[in-house]
Scaffold this active site. Structure first.
Site, PDB file in Angstrom:
ATOM      1  N   CYS A 118      34.059  18.652 -28.102  1.00 44.29           N
ATOM      2  CA  CYS A 118      33.727  17.528 -27.206  1.00 44.29           C
ATOM      3  C   CYS A 118      33.955  16.172 -27.871  1.00 44.29           C
ATOM      4  CB  CYS A 118      32.281  17.638 -26.747  1.00 44.29           C
ATOM      5  SG  CYS A 118      31.936  19.212 -25.950  1.00 44.29           S
ATOM      6  N   HIS A 260      29.368  11.093 -24.204  1.00 46.28           N
ATOM      7  CA  HIS A 260      29.795  12.444 -23.823  1.00 46.28           C
ATOM      8  C   HIS A 260      28.856  12.939 -22.722  1.00 46.28           C
ATOM      9  CE1 HIS A 260      31.026  16.498 -23.779  1.00 46.28           C
ATOM     10  NE2 HIS A 260      30.000  16.976 -24.465  1.00 46.28           N
ATOM     11  N   ASN A 290      30.528  19.131 -17.730  1.00 44.92           N
ATOM     12  CA  ASN A 290      30.965  18.858 -19.099  1.00 44.92           C
ATOM     13  C   ASN A 290      32.432  19.285 -19.247  1.00 44.92           C
ATOM     14  OD1 ASN A 290      31.453  18.843 -21.850  1.00 44.92           O
ATOM     15  ND2 ASN A 290      29.543  19.891 -22.414  1.00 44.92           N
TER      16      ASN A 290
END
Ligand code: UT7
Length: 333
Positions: A118, A260, A290
């Site tokens: 990520c 994020h 996500n």
């Protein structure tokens, strides 16, 4: 040795057409729209077509063409592609090379994949910043593009409700003296001690996939959500403070935080730890879930496109992911 300024010239994004709502997941695993939305902030996510046209390099192609147009650049003006992804098109060649060809680049530009989960896009931006500042590169195309839908176990409610597919890009280029926009400060880090909190140990050199893995479904990603949650909030807040201090600014100077998008509760807790009002935080997790390396560039692009983030605003990128990797960037857009 800083010879040049570096800045974000432009951005782009692409998300797959197919929308999967939490209610669709209720039919697959034991979960509910209410639980998912309350515990994560996610309502729906996009899922790439497996028929083609929406693989990581395809999504990156669409997003990159938009970014090139916005920067008034031609594909051959790019002298490096940094492709952040844990779901590459192939094992070989790397997806940066695939994208180079799809863009029609003929200048032999450097092409590198980075697997920082990520944090992949923020790793890419910070590396591009150094390459541009030292004069080694002039225009670096940084990509975060993921097709996580092929790596999650759609029978595992601990993970399948969280992730989605998508892509965001930014072109990091050389700034001129008169430019008010520039990348101000960066930090990158990792703590391999937390590797087991989020992993996919089957399918690499150590454990090649066997029929048994496929039958037992052990080849998918696994996450210890609670452990990730705790480390995430602390790391995101620490890294934010590092880049703000490095730039000689204070938290009040930050106009926008682009974090994020893993869980709305992680974002809210981090904002609270930093003493930043949620009005200044870009959140789009409700629509996309996500998307790993793609969350920050997609959120950044959307906030520019809808007029919230303007040239001259101070923007903080803050990311965290498997590895455990982390990184932050402070920039004047
Ligand atoms: O991008 C990389 C970084 N990602 C992260 O950092 C993710 C971080 N972690 C998280 O976002 C959260 O930990 C999760 C969203 C993954 C889980 O939320 P949680 O509040 O930690 O839930 P939990 O795992 O403690 O589960 C609470 C309850 C459990 O039931 P009991 O034991 O209380 O009866 C679970 O079995 O909720 C249950 N549960 C679910 N219920 C409905 C767990 N998953 C689900 C589900 N639907 N999908």
């Amino acid at each position: 040795m800083t010879l040049f300024k570096s800045r974000i010239l432009s951005t782009g994004m692409y998300v797959p057409n197919k929308v999967v709502h939490n209610r669709d997941l209720e039919k697959i695993v034991e979960t509910s729209d209410e639980w998912i939305f309350e515990r994560t902030g996610i309502r729906e996510r996009r899922i790439s077509s497996t028929e083609g046209g929406e693989f990581p390099s395809d999504m990156a192609l669409a997003a990159s063409l938009d970014a090139l147009k916005a920067a008034n650049l031609e594909p051959n003006d790019i002298d490096m592609i940094i492709f952040g992804s844990v779901t590459p098109d192939f094992k070989l060649p790397n997806t940066a090379c695939v994208l180079q060809q799809k863009l029609g680049i003929t200048n032999n530009c450097a092409a590198l994949d980075i697997a920082a989960a990520c944090s992949g896009f923020v790793y890419g931006v910070n590396m591009a910043d150094s390459l541009v500042k030292t004069g080694l590169m002039k225009n670096v195309l940084v990509v975060g593009s993921e097709m996580l839908s092929t790596e999650v176990d759609w029978e595992d409610r601990n993970t399948c409700i969280l992730f989605g597919d998508g892509c965001g890009v930014a072109i990091v280029g050389r700034g001129n003296d008169g430019d008010k926009s520039e990348i101000l400060s960066c930090t990158l880090g990792a703590d391999g001690k937390g590797a087991e909190f989020f992993d996919q140990p089957i399918g690499g050199a150590v454990n090649p996939i066997t029929a048994e893995h496929l039958i037992n479904r052990t080849h998918f990603m696994h996450m210890k959500g609670k452990e990730m949650f705790k480390v995430a909030t602390r790391t995101l807040a620490d890294n934010a403070r590092v880049v703000i201090e490095k730039a000689g600014l204070s938290i009040d100077d930050v106009d926008w935080v682009v974090p994020h998008q893993a869980n709305i509760r992680i974002i809210e807790t981090t904002a609270k730890l930093l003493g930043i009002n949620m009005d200044k935080v870009i959140v789009n997790i409700e629509k996309y879930g996500n998307t790993s390396a793609a969350t920050v560039p997609i959120a950044f692009h959307e906030a520019i496109a809808d007029g919230r983030i303007k040239r001259g605003d101070v923007v903080l990128f803050d990311a965290f992911g498997a590895g455990l990797t982390s990184g932050a960037t402070l920039l004047r857009y």
